[in-house]
Design a protein around this motif. Sequence first.
Motif, PDB file in Angstrom:
ATOM      1  N   ILE A 166     -56.559 -21.065 -40.042  1.00  0.00           N
ATOM      2  CA  ILE A 166     -57.579 -20.015 -40.101  1.00  0.00           C
ATOM      3  C   ILE A 166     -58.453 -20.275 -41.324  1.00  0.00           C
ATOM      4  O   ILE A 166     -57.952 -20.522 -42.420  1.00  0.00           O
ATOM      5  CB  ILE A 166     -56.930 -18.617 -40.178  1.00  0.00           C
ATOM      6  N   GLU A 167     -59.764 -20.219 -41.110  1.00  0.00           N
ATOM      7  CA  GLU A 167     -60.686 -20.498 -42.211  1.00  0.00           C
ATOM      8  C   GLU A 167     -61.335 -19.193 -42.696  1.00  0.00           C
ATOM      9  O   GLU A 167     -60.819 -18.535 -43.581  1.00  0.00           O
ATOM     10  CB  GLU A 167     -61.718 -21.538 -41.761  1.00  0.00           C
ATOM     11  N   PHE A 168     -62.469 -18.816 -42.121  1.00  0.00           N
ATOM     12  CA  PHE A 168     -63.127 -17.573 -42.525  1.00  0.00           C
ATOM     13  C   PHE A 168     -62.309 -16.369 -42.046  1.00  0.00           C
ATOM     14  O   PHE A 168     -61.837 -16.347 -40.910  1.00  0.00           O
ATOM     15  CB  PHE A 168     -64.537 -17.496 -41.947  1.00  0.00           C
ATOM     16  N   GLN A 179     -57.178 -12.812 -35.228  1.00  0.00           N
ATOM     17  CA  GLN A 179     -57.195 -14.222 -35.621  1.00  0.00           C
ATOM     18  C   GLN A 179     -55.791 -14.794 -35.533  1.00  0.00           C
ATOM     19  O   GLN A 179     -54.844 -14.257 -36.117  1.00  0.00           O
ATOM     20  CB  GLN A 179     -57.758 -14.368 -37.038  1.00  0.00           C
ATOM     21  N   ARG A 180     -55.661 -15.916 -34.804  1.00  0.00           N
ATOM     22  CA  ARG A 180     -54.358 -16.520 -34.563  1.00  0.00           C
ATOM     23  C   ARG A 180     -54.372 -17.971 -35.054  1.00  0.00           C
ATOM     24  O   ARG A 180     -55.304 -18.728 -34.768  1.00  0.00           O
ATOM     25  CB  ARG A 180     -54.014 -16.471 -33.070  1.00  0.00           C
ATOM     26  N   GLN A 181     -53.330 -18.331 -35.783  1.00  0.00           N
ATOM     27  CA  GLN A 181     -53.236 -19.684 -36.320  1.00  0.00           C
ATOM     28  C   GLN A 181     -52.240 -20.508 -35.517  1.00  0.00           C
ATOM     29  O   GLN A 181     -51.124 -20.066 -35.240  1.00  0.00           O
ATOM     30  CB  GLN A 181     -52.819 -19.652 -37.790  1.00  0.00           C
ATOM     31  N   VAL A 182     -52.686 -21.718 -35.151  1.00  0.00           N
ATOM     32  CA  VAL A 182     -51.827 -22.637 -34.399  1.00  0.00           C
ATOM     33  C   VAL A 182     -50.586 -22.968 -35.229  1.00  0.00           C
ATOM     34  O   VAL A 182     -50.663 -23.206 -36.436  1.00  0.00           O
ATOM     35  CB  VAL A 182     -52.611 -23.914 -34.038  1.00  0.00           C
ATOM     36  N   THR A 186     -49.335 -19.050 -32.637  1.00  0.00           N
ATOM     37  CA  THR A 186     -49.343 -19.585 -31.273  1.00  0.00           C
ATOM     38  C   THR A 186     -48.988 -21.066 -31.336  1.00  0.00           C
ATOM     39  O   THR A 186     -49.315 -21.732 -32.335  1.00  0.00           O
ATOM     40  CB  THR A 186     -50.722 -19.364 -30.606  1.00  0.00           C
ATOM     41  N   PRO A 187     -48.303 -21.620 -30.327  1.00  0.00           N
ATOM     42  CA  PRO A 187     -47.828 -23.010 -30.430  1.00  0.00           C
ATOM     43  C   PRO A 187     -48.938 -24.060 -30.476  1.00  0.00           C
ATOM     44  O   PRO A 187     -48.786 -25.086 -31.132  1.00  0.00           O
ATOM     45  CB  PRO A 187     -46.975 -23.188 -29.165  1.00  0.00           C
ATOM     46  N   SER A 188     -50.046 -23.824 -29.749  1.00  0.00           N
ATOM     47  CA  SER A 188     -51.082 -24.850 -29.630  1.00  0.00           C
ATOM     48  C   SER A 188     -52.392 -24.197 -29.215  1.00  0.00           C
ATOM     49  O   SER A 188     -52.417 -23.021 -28.831  1.00  0.00           O
ATOM     50  CB  SER A 188     -50.682 -25.898 -28.584  1.00  0.00           C
ATOM     51  N   PHE A 189     -53.477 -24.960 -29.244  1.00  0.00           N
ATOM     52  CA  PHE A 189     -54.763 -24.435 -28.773  1.00  0.00           C
ATOM     53  C   PHE A 189     -54.703 -24.036 -27.297  1.00  0.00           C
ATOM     54  O   PHE A 189     -55.123 -22.928 -26.936  1.00  0.00           O
ATOM     55  CB  PHE A 189     -55.887 -25.451 -29.010  1.00  0.00           C
ATOM     56  N   PRO A 201     -59.628 -10.035 -24.018  1.00  0.00           N
ATOM     57  CA  PRO A 201     -60.711 -10.494 -24.895  1.00  0.00           C
ATOM     58  C   PRO A 201     -62.069 -10.453 -24.198  1.00  0.00           C
ATOM     59  O   PRO A 201     -62.163 -10.505 -22.969  1.00  0.00           O
ATOM     60  CB  PRO A 201     -60.323 -11.944 -25.169  1.00  0.00           C
ATOM     61  N   ASP A 202     -63.107 -10.352 -24.988  1.00  0.00           N
ATOM     62  CA  ASP A 202     -64.470 -10.579 -24.502  1.00  0.00           C
ATOM     63  C   ASP A 202     -64.963 -11.949 -24.976  1.00  0.00           C
ATOM     64  O   ASP A 202     -65.685 -12.640 -24.271  1.00  0.00           O
ATOM     65  CB  ASP A 202     -65.417  -9.491 -25.027  1.00  0.00           C
ATOM     66  N   VAL A 203     -64.561 -12.308 -26.196  1.00  0.00           N
ATOM     67  CA  VAL A 203     -65.012 -13.552 -26.825  1.00  0.00           C
ATOM     68  C   VAL A 203     -63.791 -14.297 -27.355  1.00  0.00           C
ATOM     69  O   VAL A 203     -62.909 -13.693 -27.983  1.00  0.00           O
ATOM     70  CB  VAL A 203     -65.990 -13.262 -27.993  1.00  0.00           C
ATOM     71  N   ILE A 204     -63.743 -15.617 -27.102  1.00  0.00           N
ATOM     72  CA  ILE A 204     -62.657 -16.457 -27.609  1.00  0.00           C
ATOM     73  C   ILE A 204     -63.274 -17.598 -28.416  1.00  0.00           C
ATOM     74  O   ILE A 204     -64.144 -18.321 -27.920  1.00  0.00           O
ATOM     75  CB  ILE A 204     -61.803 -17.033 -26.473  1.00  0.00           C
ATOM     76  N   LEU A 205     -62.840 -17.731 -29.656  1.00  0.00           N
ATOM     77  CA  LEU A 205     -63.264 -18.856 -30.495  1.00  0.00           C
ATOM     78  C   LEU A 205     -62.127 -19.862 -30.569  1.00  0.00           C
ATOM     79  O   LEU A 205     -61.000 -19.514 -30.959  1.00  0.00           O
ATOM     80  CB  LEU A 205     -63.613 -18.367 -31.901  1.00  0.00           C
ATOM     81  N   ILE A 206     -62.408 -21.107 -30.185  1.00  0.00           N
ATOM     82  CA  ILE A 206     -61.438 -22.195 -30.280  1.00  0.00           C
ATOM     83  C   ILE A 206     -61.881 -23.091 -31.434  1.00  0.00           C
ATOM     84  O   ILE A 206     -62.955 -23.694 -31.395  1.00  0.00           O
ATOM     85  CB  ILE A 206     -61.377 -23.004 -28.970  1.00  0.00           C
ATOM     86  N   GLY A 207     -61.053 -23.170 -32.473  1.00  0.00           N
ATOM     87  CA  GLY A 207     -61.453 -23.884 -33.680  1.00  0.00           C
ATOM     88  C   GLY A 207     -61.888 -25.316 -33.434  1.00  0.00           C
ATOM     89  O   GLY A 207     -62.844 -25.789 -34.044  1.00  0.00           O
TER      90      GLY A 207
END
Length: 369
Positions: A166-168, A179-182, A186-189, A201-207
């Motif tokens: 997780i950055e910002f 915000q979820r950190q791999v 959660t195990p993976s993207f 969700p309405d919006v999903i951000l994939i790092g």
Amino acid sequence: MSAQFDINGFLIKSISIGASDVHLKADERPIIRKDGKIIKIDMPKLTEDDLINIINVMIPKTAKTRANSVFDLDFSYEIKGVSRFRVNLSHQLGKSALVIRNIPFVIKNIQELNLPISIEQFACLNNGIVLVTGPTGSGKSTTLASLIDYININYPKHIITIEDPIEFIFTSKKSIISQRQVEIDTPSFPDGVKYAMRQDPDVILIGEIRDRDTIVSALKASETGHLVFATLHTNDAIQTINRIVNMFDPQDRQYIRSQLAATLRGTISQKLVTHKTGEGRRPACEVLVATPTIKDFIIKDELDQIYTLVRKGSFNEMITMNMSLFKLFQDDIISEAEALDKSDNKNELKQMLRGVFHGTAGQKGVKNE
């Protein structure tokens, strides 16, 4: 070193002089990157013990066990009241090395980042996939954070981010943000996207899209009524589409082209260019909006036609990288040498700089030398 290296003090000092990254390696002096340039600091060389002490200070408890069993590890670090950092731990010649990226607490808006205002249109969408691309260190995460915060400020939505690390850090405003950190949350993207779809969700951000499973999950989410943002390490829209399609076996590629054409809403490809004064950097951006014509080119695998279409006009506020570089030069922000250095099509940009090629931003008509 006889005295223990003060990593917090060094990071605070680095931020105060505008460094974006810090490099620490055993048997070398500390190094910073400022305005894209590597600068060696006049300090004693670090020892392996120094690196071990720094790692012990910075690494979260949840990652300490893994640090002894893997070769590379990403994690976050925070100095309260100062900044967050993305840290990469690696090894070379059997010795430890750290690269530390500054992640400010304050998320700047699109105007403050000098990004094209036209990219706000992507934050207003309800579904589909938007890809932010560029080389490492080009500001992709910062641009994504700005777009997510734009949604957060303006729309009542549920936003889920899946990041490594997780950055910002976002504070829920009109939206709510999870915000979820791999490997922590959660195990993976791919798993993160799969389960995110069950969390309303309405919006999903994939790092970052790193593999085929992640792009499959991203496309599926965008097909089922979600707005997906993700990053890729590619230089432009055509390379981005090719990278995604080529992740799949030849017999599956036509289907993926059709799926991508149906879901892609646009791409933002960016590079950071150095101000002509030598101090500070600005983004140069290619902005592609997936119009029906462009979708048709994707399905037919006629990707070269996409660049031609974007170059011919500014409809939908699309812009090529060369047009962006040319505008920055016109506005006396960057030098001609810097513009040419960052261009992937130098011959075209040379023509534009000579006034031969027109139809670029702020120009009309045709002129022959």
